[in-house]
Design a protein around this motif. Sequence first.
Motif, PDB file in Angstrom:
ATOM      1  N   GLY A  91      83.989  75.060 -17.290  1.00  0.00           N
ATOM      2  CA  GLY A  91      83.766  76.558 -17.094  1.00  0.00           C
ATOM      3  C   GLY A  91      83.745  77.384 -18.480  1.00  0.00           C
ATOM      4  O   GLY A  91      83.843  76.912 -19.396  1.00  0.00           O
ATOM      5  N   GLY A  92      83.696  78.556 -18.206  1.00  0.00           N
ATOM      6  CA  GLY A  92      83.591  79.460 -19.253  1.00  0.00           C
ATOM      7  C   GLY A  92      82.260  79.548 -19.908  1.00  0.00           C
ATOM      8  O   GLY A  92      81.981  80.592 -20.774  1.00  0.00           O
ATOM      9  N   GLY A  93      81.346  78.544 -19.954  1.00  0.00           N
ATOM     10  CA  GLY A  93      80.100  78.905 -20.691  1.00  0.00           C
ATOM     11  C   GLY A  93      79.144  79.861 -19.982  1.00  0.00           C
ATOM     12  O   GLY A  93      78.449  80.659 -20.397  1.00  0.00           O
ATOM     13  N   ASN A  94      79.203  79.915 -18.508  1.00  0.00           N
ATOM     14  CA  ASN A  94      78.089  80.693 -17.950  1.00  0.00           C
ATOM     15  C   ASN A  94      78.735  82.050 -17.500  1.00  0.00           C
ATOM     16  O   ASN A  94      79.581  82.005 -16.749  1.00  0.00           O
ATOM     17  CB  ASN A  94      77.550  80.226 -16.747  1.00  0.00           C
ATOM     18  N   LEU A 109      87.172  96.833 -21.654  1.00  0.00           N
ATOM     19  CA  LEU A 109      87.401  95.790 -20.562  1.00  0.00           C
ATOM     20  C   LEU A 109      86.057  94.869 -20.805  1.00  0.00           C
ATOM     21  O   LEU A 109      84.966  95.178 -21.216  1.00  0.00           O
ATOM     22  CB  LEU A 109      87.168  96.483 -19.303  1.00  0.00           C
ATOM     23  N   CYS A 110      86.356  93.522 -21.089  1.00  0.00           N
ATOM     24  CA  CYS A 110      85.318  92.643 -21.898  1.00  0.00           C
ATOM     25  C   CYS A 110      84.547  91.798 -20.532  1.00  0.00           C
ATOM     26  O   CYS A 110      83.524  91.653 -20.572  1.00  0.00           O
ATOM     27  CB  CYS A 110      85.785  91.749 -22.919  1.00  0.00           C
ATOM     28  N   ALA A 111      85.561  91.337 -19.742  1.00  0.00           N
ATOM     29  CA  ALA A 111      84.935  90.349 -18.779  1.00  0.00           C
ATOM     30  C   ALA A 111      86.068  90.151 -17.810  1.00  0.00           C
ATOM     31  O   ALA A 111      87.279  89.998 -18.011  1.00  0.00           O
ATOM     32  CB  ALA A 111      84.608  88.799 -19.491  1.00  0.00           C
ATOM     33  N   LEU A 112      85.458  89.641 -16.558  1.00  0.00           N
ATOM     34  CA  LEU A 112      86.462  89.374 -15.676  1.00  0.00           C
ATOM     35  C   LEU A 112      86.403  87.804 -15.439  1.00  0.00           C
ATOM     36  O   LEU A 112      85.164  87.064 -15.550  1.00  0.00           O
ATOM     37  CB  LEU A 112      85.878  89.822 -14.192  1.00  0.00           C
ATOM     38  N   GLN A 113      87.516  87.049 -15.765  1.00  0.00           N
ATOM     39  CA  GLN A 113      87.625  85.703 -15.747  1.00  0.00           C
ATOM     40  C   GLN A 113      88.340  85.185 -14.611  1.00  0.00           C
ATOM     41  O   GLN A 113      89.481  85.593 -14.412  1.00  0.00           O
ATOM     42  CB  GLN A 113      88.395  84.991 -17.122  1.00  0.00           C
ATOM     43  N   VAL A 114      87.648  84.364 -14.049  1.00  0.00           N
ATOM     44  CA  VAL A 114      88.562  83.870 -12.909  1.00  0.00           C
ATOM     45  C   VAL A 114      88.918  82.315 -12.966  1.00  0.00           C
ATOM     46  O   VAL A 114      87.907  81.630 -13.676  1.00  0.00           O
ATOM     47  CB  VAL A 114      87.630  83.760 -11.507  1.00  0.00           C
ATOM     48  N   CYS A 136      89.389  90.263 -23.703  1.00  0.00           N
ATOM     49  CA  CYS A 136      88.485  90.333 -24.435  1.00  0.00           C
ATOM     50  C   CYS A 136      88.386  89.175 -25.629  1.00  0.00           C
ATOM     51  O   CYS A 136      87.425  88.809 -26.465  1.00  0.00           O
ATOM     52  CB  CYS A 136      88.453  91.609 -25.268  1.00  0.00           C
ATOM     53  N   TYR A 137      89.414  88.390 -25.536  1.00  0.00           N
ATOM     54  CA  TYR A 137      89.458  87.205 -26.476  1.00  0.00           C
ATOM     55  C   TYR A 137      88.680  86.013 -25.817  1.00  0.00           C
ATOM     56  O   TYR A 137      88.840  85.901 -24.707  1.00  0.00           O
ATOM     57  CB  TYR A 137      91.045  86.911 -26.851  1.00  0.00           C
ATOM     58  N   GLY A 138      88.362  85.172 -26.691  1.00  0.00           N
ATOM     59  CA  GLY A 138      87.629  83.985 -26.395  1.00  0.00           C
ATOM     60  C   GLY A 138      88.613  82.726 -26.277  1.00  0.00           C
ATOM     61  O   GLY A 138      89.558  83.028 -26.829  1.00  0.00           O
ATOM     62  N   VAL A 139      88.504  81.570 -25.349  1.00  0.00           N
ATOM     63  CA  VAL A 139      89.293  80.489 -25.325  1.00  0.00           C
ATOM     64  C   VAL A 139      89.978  79.983 -26.689  1.00  0.00           C
ATOM     65  O   VAL A 139      91.079  79.788 -26.993  1.00  0.00           O
ATOM     66  CB  VAL A 139      88.529  79.374 -24.551  1.00  0.00           C
ATOM     67  N   TYR A 184      96.762  77.953 -18.690  1.00  0.00           N
ATOM     68  CA  TYR A 184      95.886  77.440 -17.494  1.00  0.00           C
ATOM     69  C   TYR A 184      95.246  76.020 -17.983  1.00  0.00           C
ATOM     70  O   TYR A 184      95.109  75.199 -17.078  1.00  0.00           O
ATOM     71  CB  TYR A 184      95.103  78.425 -17.135  1.00  0.00           C
ATOM     72  N   PHE A 185      95.123  75.972 -19.274  1.00  0.00           N
ATOM     73  CA  PHE A 185      94.356  74.551 -19.658  1.00  0.00           C
ATOM     74  C   PHE A 185      95.326  73.375 -19.851  1.00  0.00           C
ATOM     75  O   PHE A 185      94.835  72.363 -19.825  1.00  0.00           O
ATOM     76  CB  PHE A 185      93.628  74.965 -20.808  1.00  0.00           C
TER      77      PHE A 185
END
Length: 171
Positions: free
Chosen positions: A57-60, A127-132, A146-149, A159-160
């Motif tokens: 996940g995370g790519g699209n 607000l940058c993204a809704l991450q599920v 707003c931070y990347g993985v 979670y990882f």
Amino acid sequence: MMARSLVLVFSMFGVSACNAGPEMVSAPVKGFNHTSAEITRFTINGAGGPRIPPNQGGGNEVCCGLLPMQWKPGLRAIIEWDKDPNPYGDVKRDKYGQIDKAALASHSTAYSHHSATVEIPKYAEELCALQVHFLPCDQVRVSTTCYGVGSKNYPDKAYFQVKEPASCSNH
């Protein structure tokens, strides 16, 4: 002439009424699958998300979920998703490599549908993204970071590290 004036006045009220509510902002939707199942599709408050293979996940990103510009306590999201518990199961193909429709229909009978209402954590003005995040045992969480993985400030690193149990007590 009078009828046109009345229509114009009422349409102006309608426009101002639409703007009376809280301002909404759109945010791209991104999904992370922390399970061995495949998420075949998902939505967050009706905004669709992409298919997510097992433990990926995370790519699209897809567009877009809507949230109020200002976060308020009790803000929630409804997540719905379909899950393929056997994503690596053999599905019969024809001599040209095309998936047999009957075999796919048979395979998809094992898919399960899920729904959960989750709290949306407090977000700042940006607000940058809704991450599920799809977690083991059909648990789901939402993030608005707003931070990347890869960032040291990414709030959902735990979670990882979640390990999938052999069985779930909620099944």
